[in-house]
Write a protein that holds these residues in place. Structure first.
Motif, PDB file in Angstrom:
ATOM      1  N   SER A   2      -5.640  39.766 -17.601  1.00  0.00           N
ATOM      2  CA  SER A   2      -6.902  38.799 -17.834  1.00  0.00           C
ATOM      3  C   SER A   2      -8.173  39.929 -17.392  1.00  0.00           C
ATOM      4  O   SER A   2      -8.269  40.800 -16.840  1.00  0.00           O
ATOM      5  CB  SER A   2      -7.065  37.592 -17.082  1.00  0.00           C
ATOM      6  N   PHE A   3      -9.120  39.502 -18.235  1.00  0.00           N
ATOM      7  CA  PHE A   3     -10.326  40.406 -18.206  1.00  0.00           C
ATOM      8  C   PHE A   3     -11.336  39.368 -17.229  1.00  0.00           C
ATOM      9  O   PHE A   3     -11.612  38.272 -17.551  1.00  0.00           O
ATOM     10  CB  PHE A   3     -11.116  40.542 -19.471  1.00  0.00           C
ATOM     11  N   GLN A   4     -11.813  40.136 -16.183  1.00  0.00           N
ATOM     12  CA  GLN A   4     -12.433  39.265 -15.125  1.00  0.00           C
ATOM     13  C   GLN A   4     -14.154  38.912 -15.515  1.00  0.00           C
ATOM     14  O   GLN A   4     -14.527  37.919 -14.976  1.00  0.00           O
ATOM     15  CB  GLN A   4     -12.499  39.891 -13.762  1.00  0.00           C
ATOM     16  N   LYS A   5     -14.631  39.833 -16.343  1.00  0.00           N
ATOM     17  CA  LYS A   5     -15.971  39.483 -16.515  1.00  0.00           C
ATOM     18  C   LYS A   5     -16.234  38.412 -17.316  1.00  0.00           C
ATOM     19  O   LYS A   5     -15.412  37.828 -17.889  1.00  0.00           O
ATOM     20  CB  LYS A   5     -16.504  40.862 -17.497  1.00  0.00           C
ATOM     21  N   GLN A   6     -17.513  37.696 -16.876  1.00  0.00           N
ATOM     22  CA  GLN A   6     -17.844  36.799 -17.278  1.00  0.00           C
ATOM     23  C   GLN A   6     -18.360  36.671 -18.742  1.00  0.00           C
ATOM     24  O   GLN A   6     -19.440  37.483 -18.654  1.00  0.00           O
ATOM     25  CB  GLN A   6     -18.840  35.913 -16.632  1.00  0.00           C
ATOM     26  N   LEU A   7     -17.925  36.237 -19.757  1.00  0.00           N
ATOM     27  CA  LEU A   7     -17.987  36.674 -21.319  1.00  0.00           C
ATOM     28  C   LEU A   7     -19.565  35.767 -21.580  1.00  0.00           C
ATOM     29  O   LEU A   7     -19.997  34.794 -20.783  1.00  0.00           O
ATOM     30  CB  LEU A   7     -17.216  36.173 -22.049  1.00  0.00           C
ATOM     31  N   THR A   8     -20.282  36.175 -22.682  1.00  0.00           N
ATOM     32  CA  THR A   8     -21.300  35.482 -23.194  1.00  0.00           C
ATOM     33  C   THR A   8     -20.741  35.093 -24.672  1.00  0.00           C
ATOM     34  O   THR A   8     -20.263  35.637 -25.469  1.00  0.00           O
ATOM     35  CB  THR A   8     -22.371  36.231 -23.280  1.00  0.00           C
ATOM     36  N   ILE A   9     -21.086  33.695 -24.750  1.00  0.00           N
ATOM     37  CA  ILE A   9     -20.214  33.123 -25.978  1.00  0.00           C
ATOM     38  C   ILE A   9     -21.480  32.519 -26.648  1.00  0.00           C
ATOM     39  O   ILE A   9     -22.118  31.525 -26.292  1.00  0.00           O
ATOM     40  CB  ILE A   9     -19.064  31.784 -25.449  1.00  0.00           C
ATOM     41  N   ALA A  10     -21.830  32.732 -27.937  1.00  0.00           N
ATOM     42  CA  ALA A  10     -22.799  32.156 -28.761  1.00  0.00           C
ATOM     43  C   ALA A  10     -22.164  31.386 -29.891  1.00  0.00           C
ATOM     44  O   ALA A  10     -21.088  31.832 -30.632  1.00  0.00           O
ATOM     45  CB  ALA A  10     -23.406  33.579 -29.433  1.00  0.00           C
ATOM     46  N   ILE A  11     -22.714  30.177 -29.961  1.00  0.00           N
ATOM     47  CA  ILE A  11     -22.105  29.307 -31.230  1.00  0.00           C
ATOM     48  C   ILE A  11     -23.319  28.923 -31.907  1.00  0.00           C
ATOM     49  O   ILE A  11     -24.364  28.206 -31.448  1.00  0.00           O
ATOM     50  CB  ILE A  11     -21.939  28.112 -30.386  1.00  0.00           C
ATOM     51  N   GLN A 123     -34.155  31.762 -22.664  1.00  0.00           N
ATOM     52  CA  GLN A 123     -32.766  31.646 -22.895  1.00  0.00           C
ATOM     53  C   GLN A 123     -32.102  32.906 -22.491  1.00  0.00           C
ATOM     54  O   GLN A 123     -30.924  33.063 -21.783  1.00  0.00           O
ATOM     55  CB  GLN A 123     -32.440  31.485 -24.427  1.00  0.00           C
ATOM     56  N   GLN A 124     -32.604  34.283 -22.724  1.00  0.00           N
ATOM     57  CA  GLN A 124     -31.933  35.277 -22.334  1.00  0.00           C
ATOM     58  C   GLN A 124     -32.008  35.407 -20.663  1.00  0.00           C
ATOM     59  O   GLN A 124     -30.791  35.974 -20.203  1.00  0.00           O
ATOM     60  CB  GLN A 124     -32.822  36.728 -22.809  1.00  0.00           C
ATOM     61  N   LYS A 125     -33.019  34.860 -20.062  1.00  0.00           N
ATOM     62  CA  LYS A 125     -33.073  35.023 -18.740  1.00  0.00           C
ATOM     63  C   LYS A 125     -31.974  33.942 -18.016  1.00  0.00           C
ATOM     64  O   LYS A 125     -31.153  34.265 -17.163  1.00  0.00           O
ATOM     65  CB  LYS A 125     -34.486  34.510 -18.226  1.00  0.00           C
ATOM     66  N   ILE A 126     -31.812  33.080 -18.731  1.00  0.00           N
ATOM     67  CA  ILE A 126     -30.695  32.031 -18.275  1.00  0.00           C
ATOM     68  C   ILE A 126     -29.216  32.899 -18.206  1.00  0.00           C
ATOM     69  O   ILE A 126     -28.423  32.697 -17.474  1.00  0.00           O
ATOM     70  CB  ILE A 126     -30.547  30.453 -19.057  1.00  0.00           C
ATOM     71  N   GLY A 127     -29.070  33.684 -19.397  1.00  0.00           N
ATOM     72  CA  GLY A 127     -27.844  33.879 -19.481  1.00  0.00           C
ATOM     73  C   GLY A 127     -27.610  35.515 -19.258  1.00  0.00           C
ATOM     74  O   GLY A 127     -26.501  36.020 -19.744  1.00  0.00           O
ATOM     75  N   VAL A 142     -30.101  36.925 -32.480  1.00  0.00           N
ATOM     76  CA  VAL A 142     -31.374  37.316 -31.648  1.00  0.00           C
ATOM     77  C   VAL A 142     -31.216  37.179 -30.389  1.00  0.00           C
ATOM     78  O   VAL A 142     -31.428  38.178 -29.617  1.00  0.00           O
ATOM     79  CB  VAL A 142     -32.578  36.297 -32.271  1.00  0.00           C
ATOM     80  N   VAL A 143     -30.508  35.990 -29.871  1.00  0.00           N
ATOM     81  CA  VAL A 143     -30.698  35.786 -28.246  1.00  0.00           C
ATOM     82  C   VAL A 143     -29.690  36.618 -27.729  1.00  0.00           C
ATOM     83  O   VAL A 143     -29.853  37.390 -26.817  1.00  0.00           O
ATOM     84  CB  VAL A 143     -30.491  34.001 -27.868  1.00  0.00           C
ATOM     85  N   PHE A 144     -28.659  36.674 -28.247  1.00  0.00           N
ATOM     86  CA  PHE A 144     -27.378  37.395 -27.505  1.00  0.00           C
ATOM     87  C   PHE A 144     -26.671  38.240 -28.608  1.00  0.00           C
ATOM     88  O   PHE A 144     -25.541  37.965 -28.921  1.00  0.00           O
ATOM     89  CB  PHE A 144     -26.428  36.728 -26.888  1.00  0.00           C
ATOM     90  N   PRO A 145     -27.518  39.208 -29.272  1.00  0.00           N
ATOM     91  CA  PRO A 145     -26.841  39.974 -30.542  1.00  0.00           C
ATOM     92  C   PRO A 145     -25.441  40.635 -30.040  1.00  0.00           C
ATOM     93  O   PRO A 145     -24.445  41.009 -30.646  1.00  0.00           O
ATOM     94  CB  PRO A 145     -27.666  40.806 -30.733  1.00  0.00           C
ATOM     95  N   ASP A 146     -25.219  41.034 -28.546  1.00  0.00           N
ATOM     96  CA  ASP A 146     -24.113  41.602 -28.123  1.00  0.00           C
ATOM     97  C   ASP A 146     -23.100  40.652 -27.404  1.00  0.00           C
ATOM     98  O   ASP A 146     -22.242  41.234 -26.719  1.00  0.00           O
ATOM     99  CB  ASP A 146     -24.401  42.634 -26.840  1.00  0.00           C
ATOM    100  N   ALA A 147     -23.073  39.483 -27.579  1.00  0.00           N
ATOM    101  CA  ALA A 147     -22.291  38.314 -27.188  1.00  0.00           C
ATOM    102  C   ALA A 147     -20.636  38.808 -27.635  1.00  0.00           C
ATOM    103  O   ALA A 147     -20.615  39.275 -28.675  1.00  0.00           O
ATOM    104  CB  ALA A 147     -22.624  36.836 -27.824  1.00  0.00           C
ATOM    105  N   GLU A 148     -19.876  38.573 -26.611  1.00  0.00           N
ATOM    106  CA  GLU A 148     -18.448  39.065 -26.910  1.00  0.00           C
ATOM    107  C   GLU A 148     -17.779  37.908 -27.916  1.00  0.00           C
ATOM    108  O   GLU A 148     -17.009  38.463 -28.691  1.00  0.00           O
ATOM    109  CB  GLU A 148     -17.730  39.169 -25.659  1.00  0.00           C
TER     110      GLU A 148
END
Ligand code: CDP
Length: 240
Positions: A2-11, A123-127, A142-148
């Motif tokens: 498993s991958f331990q890093k907390q991901l960013t999920i954009a919906i 929003q970027q600060k929160i995430g 725009v907010v998280f263009p690099d979201a996993e």
């Protein structure tokens, strides 16, 4: 593995297609933070309505810009409702931001560059540390263009209108199916065609049409994509 890093999920996706329901359920399962970015735009729209900054459905752009520093938005996790409720200048406005009056003007407000700049920054600060599921219109672009993980949620307009109509009726808000549908199609049109950060499906987003899916089914599909991404990242980490 498993991958331990907390991901960013954009919906991202159209109005009333169940993005927030999905995002909330995913955050719950993953023990991540859930942020409904639309609630923030609704909060600004409510402030503008209350302060006479929208006249005959037309936002007074320069006055709104002057007022922006006075608008403080926060989320408060209500353990009873298990909902992140929006606070506008420390007042809980979670109910009021969901009314048809706010829905009628929010997409106009969301076209304004100054409003978007302020909210995207927040929003970027929160995430900034990951471990977040955020839903909206421009999260993956725009907010998280690099979201996993990026999901683009969609559903047939009649299904969406019926879901929103039921939700409003259950809250005791009087409206009709036709008005509800008209509002969501109007917002889709404004959101997709505005100049500032229009709603777009990014090339790396996974499309999830939930017209025929139950909430549980769509949750399982979304979690499958998160697990696949975690595995892929874990394998990459091993290769390094
Ligand atoms: O719940 P629903 O999908 O109908 O809308 P919402 O997520 O509460 O968002 C309300 C409105 O805010 C949308 O119709 C958009 O005009 C705007 N919005 C936006 O421009 N960008 C976002 N990231 C989120 C919402």
């Amino acid at each position: 593995m498993s991958f331990q890093k907390q991901l960013t999920i954009a919906i991202d996706g159209y109005s009333s297609c169940g993005k927030s329901t999905l995002a909330k359920a995913m955050a719950n399962e993953l023990n991540y933070t859930f942020v409904d970015s639309g609630a923030m735009y609704r909060g600004v729209a409510l402030y503008c309505l209350r302060n006479g900054l929208i006249v005959n459905a037309i936002p007074n752009v320069s006055e709104i810009e002057n007022h922006l520093p006075n608008i403080q938005l926060d989320f408060y996790y209500n353990p009873e409702t298990r909902i992140q409720e929006l606070l506008l200048n420390n007042e809980n406005v979670e109910q009021e931001i969901r009314t048809p009056e706010v829905a009628a003007v929010v997409s106009q407000i969301a076209t304004l560059r100054s409003v978007r700049v302020k909210l995207v920054e927040e929003q970027q600060k929160i995430g900034e540390n990951g471990g977040i599921v955020m839903d909206g219109r421009d999260i993956g672009s725009v907010v998280f263009p690099d979201a996993e993980v990026k999901l683009f949620v969609t559903a047939n307009p009649d299904v969406r209108a019926m879901r929103r109509f039921k939700e409003l009726s259950e809250k005791g808000i009087i409206t009709t199916f036709e008005d509800t549908k008209r509002n969501l199609l109007e917002r889709d049109e404004i959101d997709s065609n505005r100049i500032e950060s229009p709603l777009v499906q990014t090339a790396d987003a996974i499309v999830l049409d939930n017209s025929q899916l139950t909430q549980e089914e769509q949750l399982q599909i979304a979690l499958f994509h998160v697990q696949s991404k975690s595995r892929e990242l874990a394998e990459k980490q091993l290769d390094c």
